[in-house]
Design a protein around this motif. Sequence first.
Motif, PDB file in Angstrom:
ATOM      1  N   UNK A 360     -38.421  17.004  22.080  1.00  0.00           N
ATOM      2  CA  UNK A 360     -39.755  17.592  21.910  1.00  0.00           C
ATOM      3  C   UNK A 360     -39.896  18.957  22.560  1.00  0.00           C
ATOM      4  N   UNK A 361     -39.103  19.233  23.583  1.00  0.00           N
ATOM      5  CA  UNK A 361     -39.205  20.495  24.300  1.00  0.00           C
ATOM      6  C   UNK A 361     -38.858  21.674  23.398  1.00  0.00           C
ATOM      7  N   UNK A 362     -39.733  22.659  23.362  1.00  0.00           N
ATOM      8  CA  UNK A 362     -39.492  23.848  22.553  1.00  0.00           C
ATOM      9  C   UNK A 362     -38.239  24.580  23.013  1.00  0.00           C
ATOM     10  N   UNK A 363     -38.001  24.620  24.313  1.00  0.00           N
ATOM     11  CA  UNK A 363     -36.799  25.279  24.828  1.00  0.00           C
ATOM     12  C   UNK A 363     -35.534  24.567  24.365  1.00  0.00           C
ATOM     13  N   UNK A 364     -35.551  23.227  24.379  1.00  0.00           N
ATOM     14  CA  UNK A 364     -34.396  22.470  23.906  1.00  0.00           C
ATOM     15  C   UNK A 364     -34.187  22.684  22.407  1.00  0.00           C
ATOM     16  N   UNK A 365     -35.269  22.699  21.661  1.00  0.00           N
ATOM     17  CA  UNK A 365     -35.164  22.910  20.218  1.00  0.00           C
ATOM     18  C   UNK A 365     -34.562  24.280  19.908  1.00  0.00           C
ATOM     19  N   UNK A 366     -34.996  25.295  20.651  1.00  0.00           N
ATOM     20  CA  UNK A 366     -34.501  26.648  20.427  1.00  0.00           C
ATOM     21  C   UNK A 366     -33.026  26.780  20.816  1.00  0.00           C
ATOM     22  N   UNK A 367     -32.591  25.975  21.790  1.00  0.00           N
ATOM     23  CA  UNK A 367     -31.212  26.068  22.278  1.00  0.00           C
ATOM     24  C   UNK A 367     -30.242  25.203  21.490  1.00  0.00           C
ATOM     25  N   UNK A 368     -30.768  24.344  20.596  1.00  0.00           N
ATOM     26  CA  UNK A 368     -29.919  23.382  19.890  1.00  0.00           C
ATOM     27  C   UNK A 368     -28.907  24.079  18.981  1.00  0.00           C
ATOM     28  N   UNK A 369     -27.637  23.679  19.128  1.00  0.00           N
ATOM     29  CA  UNK A 369     -26.569  24.167  18.258  1.00  0.00           C
ATOM     30  C   UNK A 369     -26.103  23.005  17.394  1.00  0.00           C
ATOM     31  N   UNK A 370     -26.022  23.202  16.093  1.00  0.00           N
ATOM     32  CA  UNK A 370     -25.661  22.081  15.213  1.00  0.00           C
ATOM     33  C   UNK A 370     -24.200  21.672  15.342  1.00  0.00           C
ATOM     34  N   UNK A 371     -23.972  20.376  15.277  1.00  0.00           N
ATOM     35  CA  UNK A 371     -22.627  19.826  15.190  1.00  0.00           C
ATOM     36  C   UNK A 371     -22.444  19.405  13.735  1.00  0.00           C
ATOM     37  N   UNK A 372     -21.472  20.020  13.054  1.00  0.00           N
ATOM     38  CA  UNK A 372     -21.343  19.831  11.612  1.00  0.00           C
ATOM     39  C   UNK A 372     -20.206  18.890  11.234  1.00  0.00           C
ATOM     40  N   UNK A 373     -20.409  18.206  10.128  1.00  0.00           N
ATOM     41  CA  UNK A 373     -19.377  17.452   9.437  1.00  0.00           C
ATOM     42  C   UNK A 373     -19.175  18.143   8.091  1.00  0.00           C
ATOM     43  N   UNK A 374     -17.928  18.366   7.697  1.00  0.00           N
ATOM     44  CA  UNK A 374     -17.652  19.078   6.452  1.00  0.00           C
ATOM     45  C   UNK A 374     -17.288  18.108   5.330  1.00  0.00           C
ATOM     46  N   UNK A 375     -17.768  18.462   4.123  1.00  0.00           N
ATOM     47  CA  UNK A 375     -17.434  17.707   2.929  1.00  0.00           C
ATOM     48  C   UNK A 375     -16.968  18.691   1.861  1.00  0.00           C
ATOM     49  N   UNK A 376     -16.195  18.184   0.942  1.00  0.00           N
ATOM     50  CA  UNK A 376     -15.719  19.030  -0.148  1.00  0.00           C
ATOM     51  C   UNK A 376     -16.830  19.229  -1.178  1.00  0.00           C
ATOM     52  N   UNK A 377     -17.022  20.475  -1.597  1.00  0.00           N
ATOM     53  CA  UNK A 377     -18.035  20.773  -2.599  1.00  0.00           C
ATOM     54  C   UNK A 377     -17.544  20.500  -4.006  1.00  0.00           C
ATOM     55  N   UNK A 378     -18.247  21.081  -5.007  1.00  0.00           N
ATOM     56  CA  UNK A 378     -17.866  20.853  -6.398  1.00  0.00           C
ATOM     57  C   UNK A 378     -18.173  22.086  -7.242  1.00  0.00           C
ATOM     58  N   UNK A 379     -17.427  22.219  -8.312  1.00  0.00           N
ATOM     59  CA  UNK A 379     -17.630  23.339  -9.230  1.00  0.00           C
ATOM     60  C   UNK A 379     -18.381  22.901 -10.484  1.00  0.00           C
ATOM     61  N   UNK A 380     -18.368  21.591 -10.774  1.00  0.00           N
ATOM     62  CA  UNK A 380     -19.065  21.081 -11.953  1.00  0.00           C
ATOM     63  C   UNK A 380     -20.586  21.228 -11.789  1.00  0.00           C
ATOM     64  N   UNK A 381     -21.284  21.380 -12.897  1.00  0.00           N
ATOM     65  CA  UNK A 381     -22.742  21.502 -12.855  1.00  0.00           C
ATOM     66  C   UNK A 381     -23.396  20.125 -12.733  1.00  0.00           C
ATOM     67  N   UNK A 382     -24.326  20.008 -11.797  1.00  0.00           N
ATOM     68  CA  UNK A 382     -25.139  18.790 -11.705  1.00  0.00           C
ATOM     69  C   UNK A 382     -26.517  19.016 -12.334  1.00  0.00           C
ATOM     70  N   UNK A 383     -26.793  20.248 -12.727  1.00  0.00           N
ATOM     71  CA  UNK A 383     -28.091  20.570 -13.300  1.00  0.00           C
ATOM     72  C   UNK A 383     -28.378  19.762 -14.555  1.00  0.00           C
ATOM     73  N   UNK A 384     -29.561  19.158 -14.568  1.00  0.00           N
ATOM     74  CA  UNK A 384     -30.064  18.391 -15.717  1.00  0.00           C
ATOM     75  C   UNK A 384     -29.322  17.076 -15.963  1.00  0.00           C
ATOM     76  N   UNK A 385     -28.432  16.660 -15.037  1.00  0.00           N
ATOM     77  CA  UNK A 385     -27.808  15.342 -15.161  1.00  0.00           C
ATOM     78  C   UNK A 385     -28.889  14.275 -14.963  1.00  0.00           C
ATOM     79  N   UNK A 386     -28.889  13.267 -15.843  1.00  0.00           N
ATOM     80  CA  UNK A 386     -29.957  12.260 -15.804  1.00  0.00           C
ATOM     81  C   UNK A 386     -29.443  10.846 -15.555  1.00  0.00           C
TER      82      UNK A 386
END
Length: 431
Positions: A360-386
């Motif tokens: 909740x602390x604004x100072x802690x929120x401002x100091x937060x650095x993200x820890x990331x997990x990586x995933x493989x992306x894609x080149x295929x279109x997902x647009x309009x897939x139903x």
Amino acid sequence: MANVAVVGAQWGDEGKGKIVDWLSNRADVVVRFQGGHNAGHTLVVDGRVYKLALLPSGVVQGKPSIIGNGVVVDPWHLVGEIEKIEAQGVSITPDLLTIADNACLILPIHPELDVAREAAASGRGARIGTTGRGIGPAYEDKVGRRAIRVCDLASEADLKTKIERLRSHHDPLRAGLGLAPIDPDALLAQLLEIAPKVLPFVKPAWRVLDQAQRAGKRILFEGAQGAFLDVDHGTYPYVTSSNTVAGQAAAGSGLGPRGVGYVLGIVKAYTTRVGEGPFACELTDAVGEHLATVGREVGVNTGRARRCGWFDAVLVRQSVAINGIDGIALTKLDVLDGLETLKICVGYRIGGEIFDYLPSSLNDQAAAEPVFEELEGWTESTGSVRSFKDLNANAVKYVRRIEELIGAPVALLSTSPERDDTILMRDPFLG
């Protein structure tokens, strides 16, 4: 059949308008329960774009729609919005739209105060980043028990009394900000002029909803903004002035907590926020530009550019808890098309310690650095897939990993702004 409450699970702008519009086909009544015309919902129906701010999304579907008591109502904006939507061929009648008689009004003095405060704060480097539309000052008058409410528009005597009460509070504030005192006669004249255009829609909204509930009608609660703009649970003080979480659906409509039903959290496949405040996953590189450009990340009503970043699973997991979310609608998956690598934030590093929640602390929120997990992306279109089975394998893995990290299933998956480009995985109305 369950009622459904739709809430933003990030910082707003998650695509609630489209989802509410899509769900309106299955609902009998739609109700807005908080916020004001600082919230913008864009609906795309058969290629036609409707931009709403105060009106519930159900009006475009012709579904009975209610502006609840938790909303602060700018009557001049409301009348203008009705006229704009009617010009697009949607008739807004008192049979279609109900305005809660106990909702509080936004008056011309409220945006004046809002803008003046932001200007003064900007000089001190302390801007909140409000829309300047008077939402905060209107809610202040509400909790200060001096607001003019919708029902007061029916009585000139009540208006005169309440304007005098407002003057005793506002005039000293205005003087300190270099604003002229309230002109009571001018304000009264403005209210008396707008009243006949608003009053035909005014009813006890709680009673309308109670009758609908008893008749077995399916009610859709439409939220505005997002959980981390909630005045209690958000990144305070960079928040809005109302409670945006699902619990407000009961208080802001008058139906009661047992009537809220299934809670559907709207979640963008990445993260955005508008205005000031901490944003650990923000991207200012080419990927951030991709998200902003492809996602058309500009505020519906304000025109302000949205800040963009990777998906923050820590934030959404916390949102799932504070909203009691049963399932999520994951939107804008198609914006990630073409990105070689995707990242998901799975923790925050603050002062050498790893956090699995946002402090909740604004100072802690401002100091937060993200820890990331990586995933493989894609080149295929997902647009309009139903159909979920038609998504490429990496997109499926991304969706499933999000479900695991946030602790909630995907009920709906949106693959474009069009209403029909929505994959139903679990029907919220079936609970």
